[in-house]
Write an enzyme that holds these catalytic residues in place. Structure first.
Site, PDB file in Angstrom:
ATOM      1  N   ASP A  14       3.016   4.566   1.411  1.00  0.00           N
ATOM      2  CA  ASP A  14       3.064   4.950  -0.010  1.00  0.00           C
ATOM      3  C   ASP A  14       1.879   5.825  -0.410  1.00  0.00           C
ATOM      4  OD1 ASP A  14       4.741   2.521   0.310  1.00  0.00           O
ATOM      5  OD2 ASP A  14       5.074   2.812  -1.843  1.00  0.00           O
ATOM      6  N   SER A 174       5.382  -7.959   0.960  1.00  0.00           N
ATOM      7  CA  SER A 174       4.316  -7.172   0.361  1.00  0.00           C
ATOM      8  C   SER A 174       3.049  -8.009   0.428  1.00  0.00           C
ATOM      9  CB  SER A 174       4.675  -6.840  -1.089  1.00  0.00           C
ATOM     10  OG  SER A 174       3.513  -6.411  -1.759  1.00  0.00           O
TER      11      SER A 174
HETATM   12  N1  ARG Z   1       0.550 -12.188  -7.750  1.00  0.00           N
HETATM   13  C1  ARG Z   1      -0.794 -11.977  -7.341  1.00  0.00           C
HETATM   14  C2  ARG Z   1      -1.574 -11.363  -8.455  1.00  0.00           C
HETATM   15  O1  ARG Z   1      -1.014 -10.879  -9.372  1.00  0.00           O
HETATM   16  C3  ARG Z   1      -0.889 -11.184  -6.067  1.00  0.00           C
HETATM   17  C4  ARG Z   1      -0.427  -9.770  -6.125  1.00  0.00           C
HETATM   18  C5  ARG Z   1      -0.383  -9.249  -4.743  1.00  0.00           C
HETATM   19  N2  ARG Z   1      -0.202  -7.832  -4.709  1.00  0.00           N
HETATM   20  C6  ARG Z   1       0.523  -7.271  -3.744  1.00  0.00           C
HETATM   21  N3  ARG Z   1       0.580  -5.981  -3.731  1.00  0.00           N
HETATM   22  N4  ARG Z   1       1.155  -7.969  -2.824  1.00  0.00           N
HETATM   23  O2  ARG Z   1      -2.771 -11.374  -8.418  1.00  0.00           O
END
Ligand code: ARG
Length: 402
Positions: A14, A174
């Site tokens: 990306d 992810s």
């Molecule tokens: N849900 C968590 C937060 O908002 C983790 C986000 C993780 N980001 C990712 N690109 N996988 O802090």
């Protein structure tokens, strides 16, 4: 010479596509910026890749120490745990990235900054608010939020622009990592009924295959900051790395959380945070030992609020700073040692000592040497229960007596 944008660059598909896309869409030359906060295997390789995909300059920096000192330990002192479960690893990394993006933009004379966040998550909020607060004149570009390409279109765009597509099979998840924790989402995890498959985890053993013999570990704190493990003083980053390995081996630090995002949706999140789990537990235990009941009750309220501020992207707010001042003041006597036992997915506090302990054996003991005067109790109880007895007498209906 074209105007410049500084792009937070991970080396993935990306952000590699974004280098080209920003030039095409906005006409900016792109300077990439990659920061290691405990997540990057090879900074030099990423730097080279950025140049290969068309960046005019590529800045890389190791900010692990700064991350721990200015973001991780302050949130540890605050006992910040979002919704009682998430140690906020991804969330406390973002304000540092925002701060460094703005700094590099200044150094490189850029007029814009860019990042790879989508338009659905919390991370875009944290970065945009951080950048907007620290560098209000900088234009913010979020290609993945703007370009509306599907995965297939993205790959086609990469092929057409000779951007190398990673040969390794793309993970079905992810993932975001830094030294405080690892966040895993999407794929099969979106079904909240499905147990996370084994391949979700990379830092922690399965409890079933963790060692049968427990490991004891002693964490020493000074004024709320961890300074030594098993009596050996070490740097903050090293201390986290040593704990990471030990706790991970013993399967400590897995979290499966249905989380309330700032943008209104509930999402299913898996975390691995071995070091954070141990340190938060140890810190809380030591604090319980040296603060009064009233201090602890109030601090717990602040902890919830502090965690929300971090999660919701308001690190650079006056309120966060106000609360940090309060938190620091509470840490004056949070000095001592906590002994923990790591075993098959559990982390249990089994011992504590502190020169400032409020635990007084001569008051607590039921054995010889008891200094607590039991004759004081009846009078205390009479006054303590006075309002309740009075109300029961005057307003019978207020009491559940059946
Ligand atoms: N849900 C968590 C937060 O908002 C983790 C986000 C993780 N980001 C990712 N690109 N996988 O802090």
């Amino acid at each position: 010479m074209s105007e410049r944008a500084v792009l937070a660059y991970s080396g993935g598909l990306d952000t590699s596509v974004a280098v080209k896309w920003i030039k095409e869409k906005y006409g900016y030359d792109v300077v990439t910026f990659t920061v290691d906060i405990g997540n990057v295997a090879n900074l030099d390789a990423i730097r080279q890749k950025a140049l290969d995909v068309g960046a005019v300059d590529a800045v890389v920096t190791d900010a692990k120490q700064q991350f721990v000192r200015d973001f991780v330990f302050p949130s540890l002192k605050a006992d910040a745990l979002y919704e009682g479960e998430y140690p906020l690893a991804t969330a406390i990394g973002r304000p540092l990235i925002a701060q460094l993006l703005v700094k590099v933009a200044r150094e490189k004379g850029a007029v814009a900054v860019a990042h790879g966040c989508t338009g659905k998550g919390n991370d875009q909020v944290r970065l945009d608010v951080g950048i907007g607060t620290l560098g209000p004149d900088l234009k913010i570009i979020a290609p993945a939020r703007e370009w509306g390409m599907t995965r297939e279109e993205l790959i086609r765009y990469a092929e057409e622009n000779s951007i190398p597509i990673p040969v390794t099979k793309k993970s079905p998840y992810s993932i975001d990592e830094n030294l405080w924790g690892r966040s895993i989402e999407t794929g099969i995890l979106e079904d909240p009924w499905v147990e996370p498959p084994a391949d979700v985890y990379a830092w922690t053993n399965d409890p079933a295959s963790a060692p049968d013999t427990p490991q004891y570990i002693e964490v020493e704190f000074e004024k709320g900051t961890p300074v030594a493990l098993d009596g050996v003083r070490m740097s903050a980053v090293q201390l986290i790395e040593v704990l990471h390995a030990a706790a991970g081996r013993h399967a400590v630090g897995r979290v499966d959380h249905i989380e309330n995002r700032l943008v209104g949706i509930k999402s299913r999140e898996i975390y691995e945070a071995p070091a954070a789990t141990v340190l938060l537990k140890a810190h809380t235990a030591l604090q319980n030992f040296v603060l009064t009941k009233d201090q602890l009750r109030f601090k717990a309220l602040v902890a919830t609020h502090y965690a929300d501020l971090i999660y919701n992207g308001l690190w650079f707010s006056a309120l966060r700073r106000n609360l940090a001042a309060y938190v620091n003041d509470t840490q004056e006597y949070v000095t001592g040692v906590i002994r923990l036992k790591l075993h098959k997915g559990t982390c249990t506090v089994v011992g504590r000592k502190s020169p400032f302990s409020l635990y007084d054996l001569s008051l607590a003991t039921y054995d010889k040497g008891d200094a607590f005067n039991q004759a004081d109790s009846p009078g205390f109880i009479r006054l303590w229960g006075l309002p309740t007895r009075l109300q029961a007498r005057q307003q019978r209906g207020t009491i559940d007596s059946e």
